[in-house]
Design an enzyme around this catalytic site. Sequence first.
Site, PDB file in Angstrom:
ATOM      1  N   HIS A 116       0.915  -0.976  -0.480  1.00 60.81           N
ATOM      2  CA  HIS A 116      -0.110   0.094   0.178  1.00 60.81           C
ATOM      3  C   HIS A 116       1.065   0.636   0.265  1.00 60.81           C
ATOM      4  CE1 HIS A 116      -2.564   3.275   1.892  1.00 60.81           C
ATOM      5  NE2 HIS A 116      -3.566   2.243   1.865  1.00 60.81           N
ATOM      6  N   ASP A 193       3.217  -4.455   7.920  1.00 61.68           N
ATOM      7  CA  ASP A 193       2.257  -3.424   7.758  1.00 61.68           C
ATOM      8  C   ASP A 193       1.572  -4.805   7.875  1.00 61.68           C
ATOM      9  OD1 ASP A 193      -0.109  -2.524   6.573  1.00 61.68           O
ATOM     10  OD2 ASP A 193       0.653  -1.457   4.951  1.00 61.68           O
ATOM     11  N   GLN A 196      -4.276  -5.113   6.945  1.00 59.48           N
ATOM     12  CA  GLN A 196      -4.998  -6.348   6.545  1.00 59.48           C
ATOM     13  C   GLN A 196      -5.076  -7.321   7.034  1.00 59.48           C
ATOM     14  OE1 GLN A 196      -7.574  -5.300   4.462  1.00 59.48           O
ATOM     15  NE2 GLN A 196      -6.433  -3.657   3.392  1.00 59.48           N
ATOM     16  N   LYS A 219     -10.360  -0.743  10.453  1.00 56.65           N
ATOM     17  CA  LYS A 219     -10.709  -1.307   9.580  1.00 56.65           C
ATOM     18  C   LYS A 219     -10.761  -3.599  11.052  1.00 56.65           C
ATOM     19  CE  LYS A 219      -6.999  -0.042   6.129  1.00 56.65           C
ATOM     20  NZ  LYS A 219      -7.365   0.412   5.171  1.00 56.65           N
ATOM     21  N   CYS A 356      -5.307   2.699  -3.853  1.00 56.11           N
ATOM     22  CA  CYS A 356      -3.362   2.906  -3.036  1.00 56.11           C
ATOM     23  C   CYS A 356      -2.280   2.455  -3.094  1.00 56.11           C
ATOM     24  CB  CYS A 356      -3.619   3.430  -2.040  1.00 56.11           C
ATOM     25  SG  CYS A 356      -4.576   4.956  -1.187  1.00 56.11           S
TER      26      CYS A 356
HETATM   27  N1  7TS Z   1      -1.716  -0.705   4.334  1.00 56.58           N
HETATM   28  C1  7TS Z   1      -2.719  -1.207   4.117  1.00 56.58           C
HETATM   29  C2  7TS Z   1      -1.719  -2.676   3.805  1.00 56.58           C
HETATM   30  C3  7TS Z   1      -3.749  -1.121   3.786  1.00 56.58           C
HETATM   31  O1  7TS Z   1      -4.821  -1.564   3.392  1.00 56.58           O
HETATM   32  C4  7TS Z   1      -3.637   0.680   4.194  1.00 56.58           C
HETATM   33  C5  7TS Z   1      -4.987   0.825   3.834  1.00 56.58           C
HETATM   34  C6  7TS Z   1      -3.080   1.562   4.820  1.00 56.58           C
HETATM   35  C7  7TS Z   1      -1.860   0.742   5.320  1.00 56.58           C
HETATM   36  C8  7TS Z   1      -3.158   2.194   5.781  1.00 56.58           C
HETATM   37  O2  7TS Z   1      -4.133   2.619   6.799  1.00 56.58           O
HETATM   38  P1  7TS Z   1      -4.741   3.616   7.392  1.00 56.58           P
HETATM   39  O3  7TS Z   1      -6.094   3.460   7.637  1.00 56.58           O
HETATM   40  O4  7TS Z   1      -3.774   4.405   7.974  1.00 56.58           O
HETATM   41  O5  7TS Z   1      -5.381   5.044   6.095  1.00 56.58           O
HETATM   42  N2  7TS Z   1      -6.120   0.433   2.647  1.00 56.58           N
HETATM   43  C9  7TS Z   1      -7.379   0.958   2.480  1.00 56.58           C
HETATM   44  C10 7TS Z   1      -7.611   0.552   1.275  1.00 56.58           C
HETATM   45  O6  7TS Z   1      -7.190  -0.701   0.916  1.00 56.58           O
HETATM   46  N3  7TS Z   1      -8.423   0.828   0.201  1.00 56.58           N
HETATM   47  O7  7TS Z   1      -8.892   1.560   0.959  1.00 56.58           O
HETATM   48  C11 7TS Z   1      -8.029   2.212   2.469  1.00 56.58           C
END
Ligand code: 7TS
Length: 402
Positions: A116, A193, A196, A219, A356
């Site tokens: 991501h 990371d 997910q 999430k 992303c």
């Molecule tokens: N890493 C991964 C693997 C992610 O899927 C996401 C967000 C992030 C980092 C960032 O997380 P945040 O909470 O700081 O935004 N992924 C997604 C997605 O797949 N669609 O919208 C956000």
Amino acid sequence: MESLSLKKDFPVFDQNDIAYLDTAATSLTPRSVIGKLTDYYNNYSANVHRGVYRLSHEATELYNATREATARFINAEFEEIVFTRGASSALNLVAFGYGLSNLNPGDEIIISELEHHSNFLPWQQVAKKTGAKVVYVPLSEEGRIEVEAFASVLNENTKIVALTHVSNVMGYITPIKAITELAHSQNAVVCVDAAQSAPHLQIDVKEIDCDFLAFSSHKMLGPKGLGVLYGKKKRLENMEPVEYGGDMVETASKDGSTWQAPPLKFETGTPPIASVVAFFEALRYLQNIGFVALKEHEQRLKKYVLDAFSNIESVKVYNPTSETGMVTFNIEGVHPHDVVTVLDEDNIALRAGHHCAQPLMQWLGVVATLRASFYVYNTLEDCDRLIESVKKAVTFFKEAGL
Ligand code: 7TS
């Protein structure tokens, strides 16, 4: 096993007849979490760590109870849990707090094209500032990170390994324990990371033995705008803060200042107290379901959709072997944004775009995809709605000559 459908626990369904298939972007929020958010504001609303009065003490106790629960959730220690704004800011904290002061010209950072942007751009920027080089694990034909391929790019110049635990597009699980062991044999630091993976898998940081691990509350049924950085105690002790100000300071004077011990050293200013307090309920909700039952449920829904999609001509699935509940696909010849417009008319919430993860889109040779992701509240009926709507879209675009 009976369907895990727990729709009644999620008030958003009281107002919306929606098939919500976008948990990978953000999950919905159960009543118990919303209740705890309002409970904090109704009954406490005081700041943490400061006041010497009762309400502040009580708020601090609630805040610390979530830190303790989060630590237990991933088998870490209380002081190893830092609250951040999200996985993105947790990963930036590692890149700029650890990477910036530990990388030198010629050093290498291993990432992958599955990342991501939040685990790609911070490392690209830190590499630029330090003269280090970003190196990519070659992906397998399916698009996976495999141990042998990782070993082929690991060497004595590798200082940091920053990889996704579960891809937000493919849903593949990275063999992170074996990779961490190899990385440590070269004295490289491992940052995972887990944005997910934490919502779907039992994580044990002691077993993985990673140095850092980042995830987001929103999430996994928790409030938005809150994330977690796990760091091994000695790593956090040696890491620089990237934000300075109230709460993180121990003593401040014109001659110089000193910082609190971790985790407070990294939690500058007034934190999102209500969100932290309410995250406790999200962890409790997930633990009551259990990751074994959750995985079974997600796999059942995924298989149901995959079976149906295999009978729809022109639907191309990119991740049929994914171990987690995520189906990434396209209708050949049609832009996913056009498809999602049709699905939206049927009240199906689905992500279309590059997710992303533009390096991965380039690797796949597409500009964008559709992605259906499943969670505790989804049912076979949601899947049927998706399948019927996709069939309708295929017919519509065929008739339109696209
Ligand atoms: N890493 C991964 C693997 C992610 O899927 C996401 C967000 C992030 C980092 C960032 O997380 P945040 O909470 O700081 O935004 N992924 C997604 C997605 O797949 N669609 O919208 C956000």
